[in-house]
Design a protein around this motif. Structure first.
Motif, PDB file in Angstrom:
ATOM      1  N   THR A   1      13.386   1.217   3.883  1.00  0.00           N
ATOM      2  CA  THR A   1      12.182   2.043   3.729  1.00  0.00           C
ATOM      3  C   THR A   1      12.544   3.524   3.786  1.00  0.00           C
ATOM      4  O   THR A   1      12.110   4.324   2.947  1.00  0.00           O
ATOM      5  CB  THR A   1      11.162   1.699   4.839  1.00  0.00           C
TER       6      THR A   1
ATOM      7  N   LYS B   1       6.333  -3.472   4.409  1.00  0.00           N
ATOM      8  CA  LYS B   1       6.753  -2.084   4.624  1.00  0.00           C
ATOM      9  C   LYS B   1       7.692  -1.602   3.518  1.00  0.00           C
ATOM     10  O   LYS B   1       7.482  -0.527   2.934  1.00  0.00           O
ATOM     11  CB  LYS B   1       7.443  -2.035   5.997  1.00  0.00           C
TER      12      LYS B   1
ATOM     13  N   SER C   1       8.012  -2.934   0.576  1.00  0.00           N
ATOM     14  CA  SER C   1       7.293  -2.985  -0.704  1.00  0.00           C
ATOM     15  C   SER C   1       6.450  -1.738  -0.914  1.00  0.00           C
ATOM     16  O   SER C   1       6.372  -1.210  -2.029  1.00  0.00           O
ATOM     17  CB  SER C   1       6.378  -4.217  -0.758  1.00  0.00           C
ATOM     18  N   ALA C   2       5.810  -1.274   0.158  1.00  0.00           N
ATOM     19  CA  ALA C   2       4.982  -0.066   0.055  1.00  0.00           C
ATOM     20  C   ALA C   2       5.866   1.142  -0.254  1.00  0.00           C
ATOM     21  O   ALA C   2       5.486   2.024  -1.035  1.00  0.00           O
ATOM     22  CB  ALA C   2       4.206   0.150   1.345  1.00  0.00           C
ATOM     23  N   ALA C   3       7.074   1.168   0.318  1.00  0.00           N
ATOM     24  CA  ALA C   3       7.997   2.277   0.052  1.00  0.00           C
ATOM     25  C   ALA C   3       8.506   2.232  -1.390  1.00  0.00           C
ATOM     26  O   ALA C   3       8.654   3.266  -2.043  1.00  0.00           O
ATOM     27  CB  ALA C   3       9.161   2.248   1.042  1.00  0.00           C
ATOM     28  N   VAL C   4       8.773   1.026  -1.890  1.00  0.00           N
ATOM     29  CA  VAL C   4       9.183   0.882  -3.297  1.00  0.00           C
ATOM     30  C   VAL C   4       8.074   1.415  -4.198  1.00  0.00           C
ATOM     31  O   VAL C   4       8.320   2.136  -5.170  1.00  0.00           O
ATOM     32  CB  VAL C   4       9.486  -0.597  -3.641  1.00  0.00           C
ATOM     33  N   ARG C   5       6.838   1.097  -3.835  1.00  0.00           N
ATOM     34  CA  ARG C   5       5.695   1.540  -4.632  1.00  0.00           C
ATOM     35  C   ARG C   5       5.573   3.071  -4.626  1.00  0.00           C
ATOM     36  O   ARG C   5       5.327   3.702  -5.649  1.00  0.00           O
ATOM     37  CB  ARG C   5       4.422   0.879  -4.114  1.00  0.00           C
ATOM     38  N   LEU C   6       5.780   3.647  -3.455  1.00  0.00           N
ATOM     39  CA  LEU C   6       5.731   5.104  -3.313  1.00  0.00           C
ATOM     40  C   LEU C   6       6.747   5.760  -4.260  1.00  0.00           C
ATOM     41  O   LEU C   6       6.464   6.715  -4.973  1.00  0.00           O
ATOM     42  CB  LEU C   6       6.058   5.457  -1.861  1.00  0.00           C
TER      43      LEU C   6
END
Lengths: 285, 263
Positions: free
Chosen positions: A146, A182, A184-189
């Motif tokens: 992350t 967690k 996955s959300a960072a990859v999306r960001l």
């Protein structure tokens, strides 16, 4: 054109490269047996060929060796090396297990993160470590990955990630499961910032890592013959009471079913990745 | 102690508990079910559609196990295939388009382990839900009503609020699976259940959920009324959050941060 050229398989053995020459073997030189062709291969020859057998079988490779293989010489700067697992649930046996694995593998955790250049182009790089609890993802792995994606957003860098994992680390229970959300959300960001993420799936990539950042890349590559899947083959056999099709969950099977972009053998990876970085506007440093 | 956690697992799995559809029917009005992922099939293990909550439209999605043997077979025992997760995502994106809050009810032993599920990308389907849910611009509340089986449950639980029924469990792996992998002995499931910290109280103390829902009068009108009231109140709070997506990011970003050593 350049892309087409390097996509042609370059087999050092067929081309009479260094690995095809008859090797002068010292008596007693250590050998490794190939699980695919069953031949015994002298270690020196295996190393000269990036741990790939002449039959094409890819042996597992430690994270640091992979970094040496992929990154431009001396370009790798490690990040977050001080982040490592504790024993948040006081899970029985976990503390001892992790101590043992640390001294045996020489790694503190199941992923190595940092920045590097590939063909002169800067990127963030993470490489998971199969020799550390089979690359299982606990809180530390989730935190490191992350943080790396957040770093890449801050400095506007592409991310290249080599995955190898048995899945979430059970000894950290729910905390491990949450690392899937967690990361996955960072990859999306990172993706929403318009930045490139390339995943290279190596043997084996399974469970919670497949069901998170391994399958979330813009471009997903896999090594030949790597096991890539969600559920374990044995569990599927037990659940369904059916025999599994040939090549089930091998990267070729996963390619056929549309879940990876291409299978790239180890010896072609550096050129391939550098080319992809270049085509996405990788900055020379 | 070890029996207590495993008792919870047995309770969570009990076929006497209300299932996803019971919650939908008793909490909301005028549920209209929508089917299919528009790519491959309709997965009966996941039910979704729109309904009215306090007079406003919401999107509701539930993993359904079924009550009778026939229903349970039809619902694949609440083990979704990739098309189930893709249907859920389709309905969530639809909710986002029309500005409807999303409420998910979760009850699964896990995503289905099958040949077809692998061929159709079970891992990819779950992964896509995780990334997409992380940036949905509408409030998302997920309620674990029975079993919260690993990635198969998380695929509907990247929410602003995650609640658990008092006797629901949430775990990275089944206690039996954990025991057989770690100790080569499925009979050690009790020890595994205890060690995995999978009860609602554990999940709350780990910061993984916000609220434990009492099971007093479970299945009765009072029980559903209580949950409805809580949902209405929470949706109101979330609807007024001007940085909903940022707070959702932080919610997951912070989990496990204090569980690591930083040198």
């Amino acid at each position: 054109m350049a892309l087409m050229n390097f996509l042609k398989p370059k087999n050092k053995l067929e081309e009479g490269g260094r690995t095809s020459a008859p090797v002068q073997r010292d008596a007693g030189e250590p050998e490794k047996s190939c699980p695919n062709c069953r031949k015994d291969i002298p270690l020196s020859r295996l190393w000269a060929n990036d741990l790939v057998c002449s039959c094409g079988y890819h042996f597992r490779m430690k994270a640091r060796n992979r970094i040496r293989m992929i990154a431009d010489k001396g370009s790798f700067h490690e990040l977050y090396s001080g982040i490592k697992a504790d024993n948040p649930l006081n899970f029985p046996g976990y503390k001892d297990k992790i101590e043992t694995v640390r001294s045996a593998s020489g790694e503190q955790e199941a992923v190595v993160c940092g920045t590097a250049t590939l063909g002169g182009q800067k990127c963030c790089l993470f490489v998971m470590e199969s020799y550390f609890m089979m690359g299982s993802m606990g809180s530390a792995v989730g935190e490191k990955i992350t943080s790396l994606f957040e770093y890449a957003v801050q400095y506007r860098l592409p991310v290249i990630g080599f995955t190898v994992s048995g899945g979430a680390r059970m000894q950290e229970g729910l905390l491990s499961l949450m690392q899937m959300a967690k990361t996955s959300a960072a990859v999306r960001l990172h993706s929403d910032a318009g930045l490139l993420y390339i995943a290279v799936l190596t043997d084996p990539t399974t469970g919670g890592v497949t069901a998170s950042f391994a399958m979330e890349a813009d471009i997903i590559l896999a090594e030949p013959g790597a096991t890539v899947g969600f559920a374990g083959a044995r569990v599927i056999e037990q659940t369904t009471k059916k025999s599994l099709p040939d090549g089930f969950q091998k990267s070729e099977f996963v390619l056929e079913h549309g879940f990876v972009d291409s299978i790239v053998s180890r010896r072609d990876q550096k050129r391939y990745l550098a080319e992809l970085l270049k085509m996405h506007g990788g900055r020379a440093v | 102690m070890s029996e207590a956690a495993y008792d919870r697992v047995k309770l969570a799995r009990s076929s006497n508990r209300p299932t996803g559809l019971d919650y939908i029917k008793n909490i909301f009005r005028g549920f209209i079910e929508f089917h299919g992922d528009r790519r491959y099939a309709d997965d009966p293990a996941i039910v979704g559609g729109i309904a009215s909550l306090n007079g406003s439209p919401v999107t509701v999605i539930a993993i359904e196990k079924g009550h009778t043997a026939k229903e349970r077979t039809l619902r694949n025992f609440g083990a979704p295939n990739p098309e189930g997760y893709r249907k859920a995502l389709r309905l969530m994106k639809q909710a986002e388009k029309f500005g409807r809050p999303i409420i998910c009810f979760i009850d699964t032993s896990g995503a289905y382990c099958g040949i077809g599920a692998e061929e159709r990308g079970q891992g990819q389907a779950i992964a896509e839900n995780l990334t997409e849910m992380s940036t949905l611009c509408v409030p998302v509340i997920s309620v674990l009503i029975g079993e919260g089986g690993s990635g198969g449950a998380l695929a509907l639980a990247v929410a602003d609020r995650v609640w658990m029924l008092q006797n629901a469990v949430y775990s990275v792996i089944s206690p039996e699976g954990c025991a057989s992998i770690l100790w080569k002995d499925a009979a050690k499931a009790q020890t595994a259940a205890e060690s995995l910290k999978l009860t609602a109280e554990d999940a709350k103390s780990l910061g993984v959920i916000e609220r434990i829902l009492s099971e007093k009068d479970i299945g009765q009108k009072e029980f559903y009324d209580r949950i409805r009231t809580l949902l209405i109140r929470e949706i109101d709070v979330l609807t007024n959050d001007l940085d909903l997506v940022g707070h959702r990011y932080d919610r997951f970003r912070n989990i496990g941060v204090s569980a690591v050593i930083k040198e």
